[in-house]
Design a protein around this motif. Structure first.
Motif, mmCIF file in Angstrom:
data_model
loop_
_atom_site.group_PDB
_atom_site.id
_atom_site.type_symbol
_atom_site.label_atom_id
_atom_site.label_comp_id
_atom_site.label_asym_id
_atom_site.label_seq_id
_atom_site.Cartn_x
_atom_site.Cartn_y
_atom_site.Cartn_z
ATOM 1 N N GLU A 59 50.843 72.192 -49.070
ATOM 2 C CA GLU A 59 52.052 71.419 -49.367
ATOM 3 C C GLU A 59 51.958 70.753 -50.732
ATOM 4 O O GLU A 59 52.959 70.650 -51.455
ATOM 5 N N SER A 60 50.767 70.313 -51.109
ATOM 6 C CA SER A 60 50.597 69.682 -52.421
ATOM 7 C C SER A 60 50.793 70.692 -53.541
ATOM 8 O O SER A 60 51.396 70.389 -54.571
ATOM 9 N N LEU A 61 50.290 71.914 -53.344
ATOM 10 C CA LEU A 61 50.469 72.963 -54.356
ATOM 11 C C LEU A 61 51.945 73.331 -54.499
ATOM 12 O O LEU A 61 52.464 73.465 -55.619
ATOM 13 N N ARG A 62 52.639 73.473 -53.371
ATOM 14 C CA ARG A 62 54.045 73.847 -53.437
ATOM 15 C C ARG A 62 54.887 72.712 -54.027
ATOM 16 O O ARG A 62 55.862 72.963 -54.754
ATOM 17 N N ASP A 63 54.522 71.472 -53.731
ATOM 18 C CA ASP A 63 55.237 70.332 -54.300
ATOM 19 C C ASP A 63 55.026 70.269 -55.816
ATOM 20 O O ASP A 63 55.971 70.003 -56.574
ATOM 21 N N LEU A 64 53.798 70.535 -56.251
ATOM 22 C CA LEU A 64 53.512 70.550 -57.696
ATOM 23 C C LEU A 64 54.312 71.666 -58.376
ATOM 24 O O LEU A 64 54.886 71.462 -59.460
ATOM 25 N N HIS A 65 54.372 72.829 -57.746
ATOM 26 C CA HIS A 65 55.140 73.950 -58.278
ATOM 27 C C HIS A 65 56.623 73.588 -58.387
ATOM 28 O O HIS A 65 57.290 73.900 -59.393
ATOM 29 N N LEU A 66 57.141 72.913 -57.364
ATOM 30 C CA LEU A 66 58.542 72.507 -57.356
ATOM 31 C C LEU A 66 58.825 71.497 -58.463
ATOM 32 O O LEU A 66 59.808 71.609 -59.202
ATOM 33 N N ARG A 67 57.944 70.491 -58.604
ATOM 34 C CA ARG A 67 58.135 69.453 -59.630
ATOM 35 C C ARG A 67 58.022 70.011 -61.041
ATOM 36 O O ARG A 67 58.560 69.429 -61.985
ATOM 37 N N ALA A 68 57.331 71.131 -61.177
ATOM 38 C CA ALA A 68 57.200 71.764 -62.495
ATOM 39 C C ALA A 68 58.383 72.674 -62.809
ATOM 40 O O ALA A 68 58.377 73.348 -63.854
ATOM 41 N N THR A 93 41.510 66.514 -60.543
ATOM 42 C CA THR A 93 40.564 65.775 -59.700
ATOM 43 C C THR A 93 41.095 65.609 -58.273
ATOM 44 O O THR A 93 40.370 65.813 -57.291
ATOM 45 N N ALA A 94 42.382 65.275 -58.153
ATOM 46 C CA ALA A 94 42.972 65.091 -56.829
ATOM 47 C C ALA A 94 42.993 66.404 -56.059
ATOM 48 O O ALA A 94 42.683 66.447 -54.855
ATOM 49 N N PHE A 95 43.329 67.493 -56.746
ATOM 50 C CA PHE A 95 43.375 68.784 -56.068
ATOM 51 C C PHE A 95 41.984 69.294 -55.715
ATOM 52 O O PHE A 95 41.801 70.000 -54.724
ATOM 53 N N GLN A 96 40.988 68.935 -56.522
ATOM 54 C CA GLN A 96 39.631 69.338 -56.177
ATOM 55 C C GLN A 96 39.191 68.671 -54.875
ATOM 56 O O GLN A 96 38.522 69.287 -54.038
ATOM 57 N N ALA A 97 39.592 67.404 -54.692
ATOM 58 C CA ALA A 97 39.266 66.706 -53.446
ATOM 59 C C ALA A 97 39.975 67.354 -52.256
ATOM 60 O O ALA A 97 39.383 67.529 -51.177
ATOM 61 N N LEU A 98 41.247 67.744 -52.445
ATOM 62 C CA LEU A 98 41.982 68.419 -51.370
ATOM 63 C C LEU A 98 41.337 69.769 -51.037
ATOM 64 O O LEU A 98 41.205 70.125 -49.861
ATOM 65 N N TRP A 99 40.962 70.522 -52.086
ATOM 66 C CA TRP A 99 40.343 71.827 -51.861
ATOM 67 C C TRP A 99 39.011 71.685 -51.128
ATOM 68 O O TRP A 99 38.707 72.449 -50.212
ATOM 69 N N GLY A 138 38.324 78.158 -58.527
ATOM 70 C CA GLY A 138 38.623 78.496 -59.915
ATOM 71 C C GLY A 138 40.088 78.828 -60.126
ATOM 72 O O GLY A 138 40.688 78.439 -61.140
ATOM 73 N N ASN A 139 40.706 79.547 -59.182
ATOM 74 C CA ASN A 139 42.122 79.891 -59.310
ATOM 75 C C ASN A 139 43.020 78.674 -59.099
ATOM 76 O O ASN A 139 44.030 78.508 -59.791
ATOM 77 N N VAL A 140 42.669 77.831 -58.129
ATOM 78 C CA VAL A 140 43.443 76.602 -57.914
ATOM 79 C C VAL A 140 43.400 75.740 -59.171
ATOM 80 O O VAL A 140 44.429 75.215 -59.628
ATOM 81 N N GLU A 141 42.224 75.606 -59.760
ATOM 82 C CA GLU A 141 42.055 74.788 -60.958
ATOM 83 C C GLU A 141 42.951 75.283 -62.090
ATOM 84 O O GLU A 141 43.621 74.492 -62.766
ATOM 85 N N LEU A 142 42.984 76.606 -62.307
ATOM 86 C CA LEU A 142 43.801 77.168 -63.385
ATOM 87 C C LEU A 142 45.289 76.911 -63.147
ATOM 88 O O LEU A 142 46.030 76.554 -64.082
ATOM 89 N N VAL A 143 45.728 77.078 -61.900
ATOM 90 C CA VAL A 143 47.139 76.858 -61.582
ATOM 91 C C VAL A 143 47.514 75.391 -61.753
ATOM 92 O O VAL A 143 48.553 75.058 -62.343
ATOM 93 N N VAL A 144 46.681 74.487 -61.272
ATOM 94 C CA VAL A 144 46.971 73.047 -61.381
ATOM 95 C C VAL A 144 47.012 72.629 -62.847
ATOM 96 O O VAL A 144 47.893 71.859 -63.269
ATOM 97 N N VAL A 175 47.899 81.749 -54.685
ATOM 98 C CA VAL A 175 47.447 80.346 -54.777
ATOM 99 C C VAL A 175 48.531 79.400 -54.292
ATOM 100 O O VAL A 175 48.273 78.482 -53.503
ATOM 101 N N ILE A 176 49.766 79.598 -54.756
ATOM 102 C CA ILE A 176 50.861 78.705 -54.367
ATOM 103 C C ILE A 176 51.175 78.830 -52.874
ATOM 104 O O ILE A 176 51.410 77.836 -52.189
ATOM 105 N N ARG A 177 51.159 80.042 -52.349
ATOM 106 C CA ARG A 177 51.405 80.227 -50.912
ATOM 107 C C ARG A 177 50.291 79.592 -50.080
ATOM 108 O O ARG A 177 50.559 78.986 -49.041
ATOM 109 N N CYS A 178 49.064 79.774 -50.518
ATOM 110 C CA CYS A 178 47.905 79.135 -49.881
ATOM 111 C C CYS A 178 47.847 79.418 -48.380
ATOM 112 O O CYS A 178 47.556 78.537 -47.576
#
Length: 469
Positions: free
Chosen positions: A11-20, A67-73, A53-59, A43-46
């Motif tokens: 949900e955090s990845l999809r929200d970030l994608h939406l806000r972008a 940092t926040a996404f690394q904690a979630l991952w 590494g892929n999550v980091e590049l997308v974020v 990555v976005i579908r998750c």
């Protein structure tokens, strides 16, 4: 109802994608400069946990909080059901994904320390993640390639930069390799170009080599030095004549999407190429044809490959968290997969003399393996605060260089006595250099005679054209 960790990450990845602004997956892939649109979509579908590494590049591409996404991952990774380890070495090596501010914990304190960290990170470091490293053949210089768009050359004795960074790529530099004679350096980047550099002057040599349709993820010189290979997004492998800067032949279609890694056999025209399809392909570069059926066994992308200095073994590492050793004569795995990393294996390297293999991964560790048994040797090397993406042994084997997402380049010194086989290989290298120098010296008289013959009487005349007495 409390969300599970993977759902929170999704949900955090999809929200970030939406806000972008919901950029298309092709646009997002281009913004990362390092992945295909199908990978960005995954990555976005998750639907299942992507590799970090892929999550980091997308974020990073979407301007999110890494940092926040690394904690979630990490929470999602630790919440996954734990399978039974395949061996006692895996059981002793299971660690949690690292946090952003501290290295992964070492759980093998009782084991011997084979390499010891030599001081802090090298001074004058990168401002972006380090993707690739290579030692000069004489071991005095270390090259590192980074997401900050530069290649840096380090004095390994002093631990300092030799000169200003090499700049020329328009984006991240993710691959670097030295020519066997040490005079040239090749680099590949997200700008789809391969560049050659003069090591002494630090200046570009010729125009960039162009032809790839995506980021260049790997470069490798043939051991005889005339041919340079490159591969990357698109799955093609290109061979270049470094004297002319022209392709030697039509590109080879190696893999369906990504061609992650390349390595030349130490003394045969054989090129290994690992890709997103989980296979290692071996090519006869003289003929431009497959040498045999692909090596199959990985359950995910093959991110790293390396040949043993003697040429009989090939190591590969991948997204399935394993390292595999292949017998080239039979094309089969020599032993069971080497299990210990938690997350993708990003780099593998053979010690130049000892029966030792090093591997580095997204879990922030470097692990050492005995080739005959597949057992881990010594404690994992910990010191980086993020994924370790590149490792390289010094030609003498007494130093091991490591680097990664934390932007640091570190040197580790061996605690063991020198290996006589390394010394013999060093002597062979010096003999080859001496032979080449003598060949040039022997050619001088013929060159001078040719020059005299081509200029004729001009050598005996003055500037005004009058014949000298």
């Amino acid at each position: 109802m409390k969300k599970d960790a993977l759902t929170a990450l999704r949900e955090s990845l999809r929200d970030l994608h939406l806000r972008a602004g919901e950029p298309s997956y092709r646009t997002l892939a281009k913004q990362t400069r390092a992945m295909s649109h199908t990978t960005a979509h995954a990555v976005i579908r998750c639907d299942k946990l992507p590799r970090w590494g892929n999550v980091e590049l997308v974020v990073e591409a979407l301007n999110g909080d890494v940092t926040a996404f690394q904690a979630l991952w990490a929470a999602a990774r630790n919440a996954q059901p734990q399978r039974e380890p395949d061996s006692v070495f895996e059981a002793e090596s299971i660690v949690r994904a690292e946090g952003p501010q501290e290295p992964v914990l070492d759980l093998q304190d009782e084991q011997e320390e084979l390499y010891r960290l030599e001081g802090g990170p090298l001074e004058g470091g990168h401002s972006g993640a380090v993707w690739s490293m290579a030692f000069h053949p004489d071991g005095r210089v270390l090259a590192s390639a980074s997401g900050d768009g530069t290649v840096r050359l380090w004095d390994t004795a002093e631990g300092k930069l030799l000169r200003e960074p090499l700049r020329g790529h328009e984006g991240a530099v993710v691959a670097v390799a030295f020519h066997p004679d040490g005079g040239l350096l090749a680099s590949g980047g997200s700008d789809q170009k391969v560049r050659l550099w003069d090591v002494v002057s630090g200046r570009p040599v010729g125009d960039p080599l162009q032809g790839h349709s995506g980021a260049v993820w790997s470069v490798a010189f043939h051991p005889y030095g005339r041919v340079l290979a490159s591969s990357g997004i698109g799955g093609t492998v290109r061979l270049w004549d470094i004297r002319s800067g022209e392709p030697l032949r039509e590109p080879v279609i190696g893999h369906d999407s990504f061609g992650w890694s390349l390595a030349f056999h130490p003394d045969r025209p054989v090129l290994a190429n690992g890709g997103d399809d989980g296979m290692v392909r071996l090519w006869d570069t003289a003929e431009g044809k497959p040498l045999r059926e692909p090596l199959r066994g990985h359950e995910g992308a093959v991110v790293a490959v390396a040949f043993h200095p003697d040429g009989g073994l090939l190591a590969s590492g991948g997204d399935d968290e394993s390292v595999r050793l292949w017998d080239l004569a039979s094309g089969r795995s020599r032993i069971e997969p080497l299990i210990g990393h938690v997350g993708s294996v990003r780099s593998v390297a053979f010690h130049p003399g000892a029966d030792l293999l090093a591997s580095a991964g997204d879990d922030g560790t470097v692990r050492l393996w005995h080739l005959a048994t597949g057992e881990q040797v010594g404690r994992p090397l910990v010191g980086h605060t993020g994924p370790v993406r590149a490792i390289a042994f010094h030609p003498h084997g007494h130093l091991l260089a490591t680097a990664g997402a934390d932007r640091k380049v570190r040197l580790w010194r061996s605690t063991q006595p020198p290996d006589h086989r390394v010394l013999y290989r060093r002597i062979d290298y010096l003999h080859a250099q001496l032979k080449a120098a003598r060949g040039i010296q022997d050619a001088y008289p013929a060159m001078i005679q040719g020059l005299v013959a081509s200029t004729g009487p001009a050598l005996s005349e003055g500037e005004d054209g009058a014949t000298g007495t």
